[in-house]
Design a protein around this motif. Structure first.
Motif, PDB file in Angstrom:
ATOM      1  N   ARG A  36      23.675   7.168   8.573  1.00  0.00           N
ATOM      2  CA  ARG A  36      22.327   7.527   8.141  1.00  0.00           C
ATOM      3  C   ARG A  36      22.372   8.574   7.033  1.00  0.00           C
ATOM      4  NH1 ARG A  36      19.198   7.979  14.014  1.00  0.00           N
ATOM      5  NH2 ARG A  36      18.625   5.751  14.191  1.00  0.00           N
ATOM      6  N   ALA A  37      23.245   9.563   7.207  1.00  0.00           N
ATOM      7  CA  ALA A  37      23.378  10.588   6.168  1.00  0.00           C
ATOM      8  C   ALA A  37      23.904   9.981   4.870  1.00  0.00           C
ATOM      9  CB  ALA A  37      24.301  11.701   6.648  1.00  0.00           C
ATOM     10  N   GLN A  38      24.866   9.063   4.981  1.00  0.00           N
ATOM     11  CA  GLN A  38      25.399   8.417   3.792  1.00  0.00           C
ATOM     12  C   GLN A  38      24.330   7.620   3.057  1.00  0.00           C
ATOM     13  OE1 GLN A  38      28.769   6.106   5.098  1.00  0.00           O
ATOM     14  NE2 GLN A  38      30.216   7.768   4.708  1.00  0.00           N
ATOM     15  N   ILE A  39      23.525   6.884   3.815  1.00  0.00           N
ATOM     16  CA  ILE A  39      22.484   6.069   3.177  1.00  0.00           C
ATOM     17  C   ILE A  39      21.495   6.965   2.435  1.00  0.00           C
ATOM     18  CG2 ILE A  39      20.502   4.583   3.661  1.00  0.00           C
ATOM     19  CD1 ILE A  39      22.190   3.266   5.848  1.00  0.00           C
ATOM     20  N   GLY A  40      21.106   8.081   3.049  1.00  0.00           N
ATOM     21  CA  GLY A  40      20.213   9.019   2.370  1.00  0.00           C
ATOM     22  C   GLY A  40      20.828   9.558   1.089  1.00  0.00           C
ATOM     23  N   ALA A  41      22.117   9.897   1.164  1.00  0.00           N
ATOM     24  CA  ALA A  41      22.795  10.407  -0.031  1.00  0.00           C
ATOM     25  C   ALA A  41      22.941   9.329  -1.098  1.00  0.00           C
ATOM     26  CB  ALA A  41      24.171  10.957   0.348  1.00  0.00           C
TER      27      ALA A  41
ATOM     28  N   GLN B 109      21.744   9.130  -4.916  1.00  0.00           N
ATOM     29  CA  GLN B 109      22.714   8.824  -5.966  1.00  0.00           C
ATOM     30  C   GLN B 109      22.245   7.654  -6.822  1.00  0.00           C
ATOM     31  OE1 GLN B 109      26.610   7.794  -4.544  1.00  0.00           O
ATOM     32  NE2 GLN B 109      27.520   7.738  -6.590  1.00  0.00           N
ATOM     33  N   ILE B 110      21.698   6.611  -6.170  1.00  0.00           N
ATOM     34  CA  ILE B 110      21.210   5.444  -6.911  1.00  0.00           C
ATOM     35  C   ILE B 110      20.068   5.837  -7.837  1.00  0.00           C
ATOM     36  CG2 ILE B 110      19.997   3.241  -6.664  1.00  0.00           C
ATOM     37  CD1 ILE B 110      21.643   2.787  -4.107  1.00  0.00           C
ATOM     38  N   GLN B 111      19.155   6.666  -7.323  1.00  0.00           N
ATOM     39  CA  GLN B 111      18.022   7.093  -8.141  1.00  0.00           C
ATOM     40  C   GLN B 111      18.500   7.889  -9.354  1.00  0.00           C
ATOM     41  OE1 GLN B 111      15.185   9.479  -6.027  1.00  0.00           O
ATOM     42  NE2 GLN B 111      13.690   9.476  -7.690  1.00  0.00           N
ATOM     43  N   ALA B 112      19.418   8.821  -9.095  1.00  0.00           N
ATOM     44  CA  ALA B 112      19.923   9.631 -10.211  1.00  0.00           C
ATOM     45  C   ALA B 112      20.760   8.792 -11.173  1.00  0.00           C
ATOM     46  CB  ALA B 112      20.764  10.789  -9.660  1.00  0.00           C
ATOM     47  N   ALA B 113      21.601   7.893 -10.622  1.00  0.00           N
ATOM     48  CA  ALA B 113      22.449   7.065 -11.480  1.00  0.00           C
ATOM     49  C   ALA B 113      21.615   6.111 -12.316  1.00  0.00           C
ATOM     50  CB  ALA B 113      23.451   6.285 -10.631  1.00  0.00           C
ATOM     51  N   ASP B 114      20.515   5.612 -11.753  1.00  0.00           N
ATOM     52  CA  ASP B 114      19.651   4.709 -12.503  1.00  0.00           C
ATOM     53  C   ASP B 114      18.967   5.449 -13.651  1.00  0.00           C
ATOM     54  OD1 ASP B 114      18.325   2.082 -12.775  1.00  0.00           O
ATOM     55  OD2 ASP B 114      16.527   3.240 -12.303  1.00  0.00           O
TER      56      ASP B 114
ATOM     57  N   LEU C  81      26.206   3.356 -11.388  1.00  0.00           N
ATOM     58  CA  LEU C  81      25.067   2.787 -10.672  1.00  0.00           C
ATOM     59  C   LEU C  81      25.516   1.651  -9.759  1.00  0.00           C
ATOM     60  CD1 LEU C  81      22.040   2.566 -10.155  1.00  0.00           C
ATOM     61  CD2 LEU C  81      21.867   1.124 -12.206  1.00  0.00           C
ATOM     62  N   LEU C  82      26.412   0.818 -10.276  1.00  0.00           N
ATOM     63  CA  LEU C  82      26.922  -0.291  -9.466  1.00  0.00           C
ATOM     64  C   LEU C  82      27.672   0.228  -8.240  1.00  0.00           C
ATOM     65  CD1 LEU C  82      27.545  -3.325  -9.093  1.00  0.00           C
ATOM     66  CD2 LEU C  82      29.579  -2.965 -10.497  1.00  0.00           C
ATOM     67  N   ASP C  83      28.508   1.230  -8.429  1.00  0.00           N
ATOM     68  CA  ASP C  83      29.277   1.793  -7.308  1.00  0.00           C
ATOM     69  C   ASP C  83      28.346   2.371  -6.244  1.00  0.00           C
ATOM     70  OD1 ASP C  83      31.599   1.079  -8.565  1.00  0.00           O
ATOM     71  OD2 ASP C  83      32.002   3.073  -9.389  1.00  0.00           O
ATOM     72  N   ALA C  84      27.289   3.043  -6.666  1.00  0.00           N
ATOM     73  CA  ALA C  84      26.351   3.630  -5.709  1.00  0.00           C
ATOM     74  C   ALA C  84      25.648   2.546  -4.900  1.00  0.00           C
ATOM     75  CB  ALA C  84      25.330   4.495  -6.444  1.00  0.00           C
ATOM     76  N   LYS C  85      25.233   1.481  -5.589  1.00  0.00           N
ATOM     77  CA  LYS C  85      24.575   0.384  -4.875  1.00  0.00           C
ATOM     78  C   LYS C  85      25.531  -0.295  -3.901  1.00  0.00           C
ATOM     79  CE  LYS C  85      21.134  -0.787  -8.402  1.00  0.00           C
ATOM     80  NZ  LYS C  85      20.661  -1.837  -9.347  1.00  0.00           N
ATOM     81  N   ALA C  86      26.759  -0.511  -4.339  1.00  0.00           N
ATOM     82  CA  ALA C  86      27.739  -1.148  -3.463  1.00  0.00           C
ATOM     83  C   ALA C  86      28.022  -0.283  -2.235  1.00  0.00           C
ATOM     84  CB  ALA C  86      29.028  -1.413  -4.227  1.00  0.00           C
ATOM     85  N   SER C  87      28.127   1.018  -2.430  1.00  0.00           N
ATOM     86  CA  SER C  87      28.389   1.923  -1.303  1.00  0.00           C
ATOM     87  C   SER C  87      27.225   1.930  -0.321  1.00  0.00           C
ATOM     88  CB  SER C  87      28.649   3.343  -1.827  1.00  0.00           C
ATOM     89  OG  SER C  87      29.804   3.382  -2.640  1.00  0.00           O
ATOM     90  N   ARG C  88      26.010   1.847  -0.838  1.00  0.00           N
ATOM     91  CA  ARG C  88      24.858   1.829   0.063  1.00  0.00           C
ATOM     92  C   ARG C  88      24.827   0.550   0.892  1.00  0.00           C
ATOM     93  NH1 ARG C  88      20.064   0.642   1.779  1.00  0.00           N
ATOM     94  NH2 ARG C  88      18.520   2.286   2.189  1.00  0.00           N
ATOM     95  N   ILE C  89      25.170  -0.565   0.273  1.00  0.00           N
ATOM     96  CA  ILE C  89      25.204  -1.836   1.007  1.00  0.00           C
ATOM     97  C   ILE C  89      26.204  -1.758   2.156  1.00  0.00           C
ATOM     98  CG2 ILE C  89      25.896  -4.254   0.832  1.00  0.00           C
ATOM     99  CD1 ILE C  89      24.731  -4.242  -2.006  1.00  0.00           C
TER     100      ILE C  89
END
Length: 466
Positions: free
Chosen positions: A354-359, A363-368, A395-403
């Motif tokens: 849960r903490a990772q998803i929030g982070a 990260q995705i918002q800032a990277a975008d 941005l791609l790495d952040a999205k992949a990590s969230r998935i």
């Protein structure tokens, strides 16, 4: 002109997001559907159900030893004598029909204890079957989450390849008019090659996930629905641990094995006691050749026997039973430790993901925002092609990590249910008929003489449907 070169990139990005959203259709397979399918097709469950039925038959076998044993014997005997020894020469063929009935009338509870031990073993085996059901369902959750995550990874990687391809084309166009150097083009080419390699890896992982999905759930994934919301979970580790220590099949299995081991000690002590056996023998002899002779007889015997000396075997058996009891008690204690640890680990995993998803969301918002800014700056000549590629990769790495984190969180939810002993078809309310572990036991517990009885036939047909 430079601003127009990035319009295809935006369109490609939107198209990629549309592709992700379009993977969910009205006919999408939900996680519940996958769990139902896994329960129905699991060979592991069938194997353990058969193991349970064999344990049920052990009860029937122990019950049968409380009953008399009836056996018949036909004995043929041929006698011959020559002239020298008998004064005449003759040959006779006789037959004897014997029927023997033997019954252990009293053995100071050893046979009854054997029945009770087997009943506890049956209950322990039922708990083991429930644990297998939990393992099968948890494997289905993992397979579903993995297939869903890897499919999304392929989608965003494919989108990345399209975006970088457009960037390479834009870099080439700008190089042709002298706005950038060959280095910018080479950097875009290198990034595109890397994206294609990442896509090949993602496609390979998805293929492996599809095979794992088929092995557990029985078919390949087609259109998977979005991961569901979190199931109802306890609010604290303490509450979950109390539930687990009360309901987890590993605890129940160990408890029944402890009871069986305690009964085993009592059975071993009873070996010192005598045995009372009754026997009846019915004999009907006849002569086939020679003079006819018939003399039916009946003999009844009451036998008392007790082992006085066995070379220490009985004492050794008693010590072994005590050792097995101590082992079973230690295994119960260890099961409690492992169950509590499993609950704590599952809770910790949920908090971490849960903490990772929030982070990752941040990260995705800032990277975008960074990516959009770098692209605009690149059109003004303030950023290089490499800067754009790096921002896009972040941005791609952040999205992949969230998935990946979202899939892991989903699995962690059900790992907690499994650690508590609640990951079953019944508790999940999947709405399908479940295997009744008591049906076969109820049909055979009294050791029926034939397996063709109506009750047992009904049970066997029902098992076949399951």
């Amino acid at each position: 002109m430079m601003r127009r070169t990035f319009k295809p990139l935006l369109l490609a990005t939107v198209a990629g997001l549309g592709l992700l959203a379009g993977t969910v259709s009205a006919a999408a397979e939900t996680l519940s559907d996958a769990l139902v399918s896994a329960y129905k097709v699991s060979h592991l469950l069938e194997q353990n159900r058969a193991t349970l039925r064999a344990a049920d038959e052990d009860v029937a076998g122990a019950v049968a030893k409380l009953r008399p044993v009836v056996a018949w014997v036909t004995q043929f005997e041929k006698s011959r004598c020559n002239y020298v020894y008998c004064g005449t020469q003759w040959s006779k063929l006789s037959t004897t029909l014997l029927m023997e009935i033997s019954w252990t009338l009293y053995d100071f509870g050893r046979s009854t204890l054997a029945v009770d031990i087997q009943k506890e073993v049956v209950l322990a085996t039922r708990a083991a079957l429930l644990a297998t059901e939990q393992d099968v369902l948890l494997s289905a959750v993992k397979a579903y989450a993995d297939a869903k995550a890897t499919a999304e990874q392929v989608a965003i990687t494919e989108n990345s390849v399209r975006v970088i391809s457009e960037q390479l084309k834009a870099a080439q166009d700008r190089f042709d008019v002298g706005e950038v150097t060959k280095t910018d083009v080479s950097q875009a080419e290198a990034s595109l090659a890397g994206a294609r390699a990442a896509l090949a890896a993602a496609q390979g992982e998805y293929k492996a996930a599809r095979e794992a999905y088929k092995a557990v759930i029985g078919h390949y994934p087609e259109h998977l629905a979005r991961l569901p919301k979190a199931p109802n979970l306890p609010k604290s580790t303490e509450d979950a641990t109390q539930t687990a220590l009360r309901l987890h099949p590993a605890i129940k299995q160990a408890q029944h094995l402890v009871t069986a081991a305690d009964l085993g000690v009592a059975q071993a002590k009873a070996e010192h006691m005598p045995t009372i056996t009754g026997k009846a023998l019915l004999t009907d002899p006849q002569l086939v050749d020679g003079d006819f002779r018939s003399g039916r007889s009946a003999t009844m015997t009451l036998k008392f026997n007790q082992t006085i000396y066995s070379g220490g075997a009985i004492a050794s058996g008693n010590r072994k039973a005590v050792a097995n009891r101590d082992k079973a008690r230690a295994e119960l204690s260890q099961a409690g430790v492992e169950v509590a640890q499993g609950v704590a680990n599952a809770f910790a995993g949920i908090d971490v993901y849960r903490a990772q998803i929030g982070a990752y969301d941040q990260q995705i918002q800032a990277a975008d925002m960074a990516y959009q800014g770098v692209r605009e700056e690149a059109t003004l000549g303030a950023r290089t092609t490499l800067d754009v590629l790096n921002a896009e990769q972040d941005l791609l790495d952040a999205k992949a990590s969230r998935i990946s984190a979202e899939a892991s969180l989903q699995v962690a939810y059900y790992q907690l249910l499994s650690a508590m002993g609640l990951l079953t078809v019944e508790n999940l309310k999947l709405g399908i008929p479940t295997y009744d572990p008591a049906a076969y036991y109820n049909a055979v517990q009294n050791a029926p003489l034939s397996d063709q009885g109506k009750s047992l036939d009904r049970v066997l047909r029902a098992i076949g449907k399951n």
